[in-house]
Write an enzyme that holds these catalytic residues in place. Structure first.
Site, PDB file in Angstrom:
ATOM      1  N   TYR A  53      -1.357  -8.766 -15.966  1.00  0.00           N
ATOM      2  CA  TYR A  53      -0.269  -9.300 -15.149  1.00  0.00           C
ATOM      3  C   TYR A  53       0.699 -10.110 -15.996  1.00  0.00           C
ATOM      4  CZ  TYR A  53      -2.937  -8.219 -10.876  1.00  0.00           C
ATOM      5  OH  TYR A  53      -3.610  -7.593  -9.863  1.00  0.00           O
ATOM      6  N   SER A 234      -2.783  -5.694  -1.497  1.00  0.00           N
ATOM      7  CA  SER A 234      -1.652  -5.051  -0.806  1.00  0.00           C
ATOM      8  C   SER A 234      -1.829  -5.060   0.710  1.00  0.00           C
ATOM      9  CB  SER A 234      -1.455  -3.611  -1.296  1.00  0.00           C
ATOM     10  OG  SER A 234      -0.951  -3.593  -2.605  1.00  0.00           O
ATOM     11  N   LEU A 236       0.040  -6.267   2.839  1.00  0.00           N
ATOM     12  CA  LEU A 236       1.348  -6.019   3.440  1.00  0.00           C
ATOM     13  C   LEU A 236       2.009  -4.781   2.856  1.00  0.00           C
ATOM     14  CD1 LEU A 236       2.877  -9.609   3.752  1.00  0.00           C
ATOM     15  CD2 LEU A 236       1.830  -8.195   5.531  1.00  0.00           C
ATOM     16  N   LYS A 244      10.988  -5.618   6.279  1.00  0.00           N
ATOM     17  CA  LYS A 244      12.246  -5.966   5.606  1.00  0.00           C
ATOM     18  C   LYS A 244      12.913  -4.786   4.914  1.00  0.00           C
ATOM     19  CE  LYS A 244       9.911  -7.760   1.445  1.00  0.00           C
ATOM     20  NZ  LYS A 244       9.677  -8.998   0.644  1.00  0.00           N
TER      21      LYS A 244
END
Length: 346
Positions: A53, A234, A236, A244
């Site tokens: 990351y 994940s 969402l 959105k």
């Protein structure tokens, strides 16, 4: 905040886990520290990261997320207040340690030592294999195809667990977990641990959300019967389930606006299902993102739901999902949407 046991360990983790893969790409070091402060203030004690990351994975940024967490731990002196999880990058990734990312003893030792240095800690609570080394399905791949040239993967799994055993014995890591794994992989690792007295897997970090319920097919039963809970990532669907991105919107600074390669949840069926779930949330007077998060967290095989944010308002909204309860009528309506458009984004 609710707390749950991490596998068969004596560690209790918050039902929400702070995901950090935006730290160092979409978030500055100062913003990362603000998120960590806010998460702890709201009762989150579980932090998840990885040596690769932030994302997207790049050689010039690899390890930056862990370094930001490390500077926060040093400044705040809160190491004993958090359960810290990280991951070794899997085979095939060239942006980390010059591609030395097989799960061999030497590569595991090098990866752990690097993470410890960046995180500025003496131990890692949960150390995870980011994806399988063998030929199998993950990251949305379907249609498993055996490779007749592939060697038996069991000796490699055994050697990996033996290397992890040495790291546990040395006090470098406390427990081990898997990620992007299959039911066969989890069960085989559990079997090897039992047969060879090797470290037992305590968690599986896989994608799980309203657009991808494939974990329920086989792994949910493994989680339940073997005490190896899901760390759902994940939840969402890259933010898609917030609504959105509907109507082809691309908000400034949002992940899918910045990084067009993240297309897993934006196919036609995924967009239609998202629209249905967002409409359902509005019909019940709920925030779509909070409904989606609460649904994941409420599943009986989930240990913790990994939430991520790029600003404090977003983080607050996500944490507030813990205050919701989904009634039977809404749960039946969610299942009805799923039945009409099952797993559009595996």
């Amino acid at each position: 905040m609710e707390y749950r046991k991490l596998g068969h360990t004596d560690i209790e983790v918050s039902a929400l886990c702070l995901g950090t893969m935006t730290f160092g790409e979409q978030n500055t070091e100062a913003e990362a520290h603000e998120q960590l402060d806010q998460a702890l203030a709201r009762g989150i004690n579980f932090i998840d990261t990885a040596e690769m990351y932030p994302v997207p994975a790049k050689s010039e940024t690899a390890g930056r997320t862990e370094r930001y967490i490390g500077t926060w731990l040093k400044r705040r002196r809160r190491r004993e207040d958090v359960v810290l999880a990280t991951k070794i990058a899997g085979p095939g990734l060239e942006t980390v340690r010059e591609g030395k990312t097989r799960y061999t003893h030497a590569h595991l030792v090098e990866a752990v030592e690097g993470s410890l240095q960046r995180l500025q800690t003496d131990y890692i609570d949960l150390y995870q294999l980011h994806w399988p080394e063998r030929n199998t399905n993950y990251f949305g791949k379907l249609g498993y195809q055996p490779d007749p040239r592939e060697p038996d993967p069991i000796p490699q799994l055994r050697a990996t667990l033996e290397a992890l055993y040495d790291l546990v014995e040395a006090g470098k890591i406390r427990h081990i977990g898997l990620s992007n794994e299959t039911a066969w992989g989890v069960m085989r690792c559990l079997w090897l641990a039992e047969q060879q007295d090797l470290p037992r897997v305590v968690s599986v970090q896989n994608p799980y959300n309203l657009l991808n319920r494939s974990y329920e097919v086989g792994l949910a039963e493994v989680s339940h019967r073997e005490g190896v809970g899901l760390m759902a990532y994940s939840p969402l669907a890259f933010g898609v389930l917030s609504g959105k991105y509907l109507d082809d919107r691309r908000p400034e600074g949002a992940r899918l606006s910045l990084f067009e390669q993240f297309q897993r949840y934006t196919g036609q069926r995924g967009v239609q299902a998202t629209a249905d779930y967002v409409a359902l949330a509005h019909r019940f007077g709920l925030d779509p993102a909070q409904m989606a998060l609460t649904w994941v967290t409420s599943r009986p095989f989930v240990t913790s739901t990994i939430i991520g944010a790029t600003d404090l308002n977003q983080l607050e909204t996500n944490i507030d999902s813990m205050d919701l309860t989904l009634d039977d009528e809404l749960l039946e309506a969610i299942d009805a949407v799923h039945a009409g458009n099952p797993n559009p984004c595996p």
